[in-house]
Design an enzyme around this catalytic site. Structure first.
Site, mmCIF file in Angstrom:
data_model
loop_
_atom_site.group_PDB
_atom_site.id
_atom_site.type_symbol
_atom_site.label_atom_id
_atom_site.label_comp_id
_atom_site.label_asym_id
_atom_site.label_seq_id
_atom_site.Cartn_x
_atom_site.Cartn_y
_atom_site.Cartn_z
ATOM 1 N N GLU A 284 0.784 -1.238 0.000
ATOM 2 C CA GLU A 284 0.000 0.000 0.000
ATOM 3 C C GLU A 284 0.816 1.289 0.000
ATOM 4 O OE1 GLU A 284 -4.121 -1.592 2.103
ATOM 5 O OE2 GLU A 284 -2.782 -0.306 3.270
ATOM 6 N N GLU B 273 -6.238 -7.948 -0.092
ATOM 7 C CA GLU B 273 -6.842 -7.685 1.208
ATOM 8 C C GLU B 273 -8.315 -7.354 0.994
ATOM 9 O OE1 GLU B 273 -5.003 -4.886 3.837
ATOM 10 O OE2 GLU B 273 -2.966 -5.547 3.384
#
Length: 421
Positions: free
Chosen positions: A207, A313
């Protein structure tokens, strides 16, 4: 030197390039078999919402992430606490249970500080032996392991799960930080180049924040290119590794990556996207039916990708009620305790232990879980749920979902196979 130029340079002319590309043999049949996996969150990278007790027991409200966990405690005490945690939070029994649940991948977050605290960071080290245990356990139970660098020096996003919570992350603005991260990726690539049958994927960074300015995204793209070369050529020669490289979308639209490191010129690339429906006011105001509809719609975005794309995720949780989810001591948008938020409803019965969940809520969790699995598999290459276990947020836990009936014992055992139409 970029991958293509290097490939031409080390091979005997351009005509050899494509045969060399197709010679790679990955540790899993990506592209023909779906990825079904789970993350081992909160083990080698602390998160205050996954293991709140580790933070509560310090008695210090300044401790909000793993950086401050080392900064504001006696080192010996912090090391003793973490050693116990590392030895008990995840064991080989978890890998056995994950395999028995029909999953084929485990994504394992680890922070840069496991390898390098040369910048004087106060992190407690000792994670690497447990990384190696995880490799052994994955191999013992026929699971593929994704080693995910979850935090970089200076923080790549400012989130507490990067190791250090901050308003202005400076990994992307400090070449020294990037250089340190590249060195870690080279080390990981070298460690596992000979074991791609188990460690099939390396994710060079979780991320990274690609929003805010165009130059930030440019830094990330350069880092992905460098990481690809570091992982593909770990031997110091023209020999290529079979390790797959998993790059995150940096919070940009999936289709915006279609022309970046495209197949077949860059074989063995997976685009990783993370899909959550609780980190905005709008998402928390959605009805259950709207959450499901949005999940089903994601398949069209996934299908627009030219890369192998995995939702690395996601969760059956549909609100931000879990304690500390937005940061230690920070409230929830859903119940209006988050600064500037508008009350939607009470969090009672929506987070915590499954024993407090109503039958109708468990049915919704099952429907929402199935909608996401169906969407992510039909749209592209599959999924890796966040996360395997949590101390007191069963709505997020794959383990708790298995035990309490909203996740099937076989991930294709749908009760609502037509939920997405």
């Amino acid at each position: 030197m970029g991958f293509i130029s290097r490939a031409f340079a080390v091979l005997a002319g351009g005509l050899c390039y494509l045969p060399a590309i197709t010679a790679l043999t990955f540790g899993f049949p990506y592209g023909s078999q779906k990825v079904r996996g789970v993350n081992l969150g909160g083990w080698l990278v602390l998160e205050p919402w996954i293991t709140p007790s580790l933070f509560d027991n310090t008695g210090d409200s300044r401790i909000v992430d793993e950086f401050t966990f080392g900064q504001f405690q006696d080192h010996g005490k912090a090391l003793a606490t973490l050693t116990t945690h590392w030895n008990t939070w995840i064991t080989e029994a978890d890998f056995s249970d994950i395999a028995a649940a029909g999953l084929n991948h485990v994504r394992l977050p680890i922070g840069y500080w496991a390898f390098d605290v040369s910048g004087g960071e106060p992190f407690v080290q000792g994670q690497l032996p447990f990384l190696m245990k995880a490799v052994t356990w994955a191999q013992n139970h026929g699971l593929k392991l994704i080693v995910d660098l979850h935090g970089a020096p200076g923080s790549q996003n400012g989130f507490d799960n990067s190791g250090q919570k901050m308003d202005y992350p400076h990994w992307r603005t400090d070449q020294g930080n990037i250089d340190r991260t590249n060195a870690i990726i080279k080390r990981l690539a070298s460690m596992f180049a000979g074991n791609t049958g188990t460690v099939s994927v390396i994710a060079p960074l979780n991320e990274p924040a690609g929003f805010g300015a165009a130059e930030f995204l440019a830094v990330i793209k350069q880092y992905w290119s460098d990481s690809y070369e570091n992982i593909r050529f770990p031997f110091g020669t023209s020999q290529q590794s079979n390790t797959v490289v998993m790059i995150h979308d940096a919070f940009q639209p999936i289709s915006s990556w279609n022309d970046f490191m495209p197949p077949p010129n860059f074989p063995g690339v997976i685009l990783d996207t993370h899909i959550y429906q609780m980190f905005s006011e709008e998402d928390n105001h959605k009805t259950n039916a709207q959450h499901i509809s949005a999940a089903c719609y994601e398949r069209f975005s996934l299908a627009s990708s030219t890369h192998w794309t995995v939702v690395g995720e996601w969760t059956p949780a549909a609100n931000d009620c879990a304690r500390n989810l937005n940061g230690r001591g920070v409230g929830s948008r859903f119940d209006g305790s988050y600064p500037g938020s508008t009350f939607v409803g009470s969090c009672t019965g929506l987070t915590g232990k499954a024993s407090s969940f109503s039958a109708s809520y468990k049915t919704f969790l099952r429907q929402y879980w199935e909608a996401q699995v169906i969407s992510y598999e039909s749209g592209n290459q599959g999924w890796i749920q966040w996360t395997w276990k949590a101390e007191n947020a069963d709505e997020w836990s794959y383990q708790a979902g298995l035990d309490n009936g909203w996740i099937p014992k076989n991930p294709t055992g749908f009760q609502f196979p037509n939920i997405c139409g």
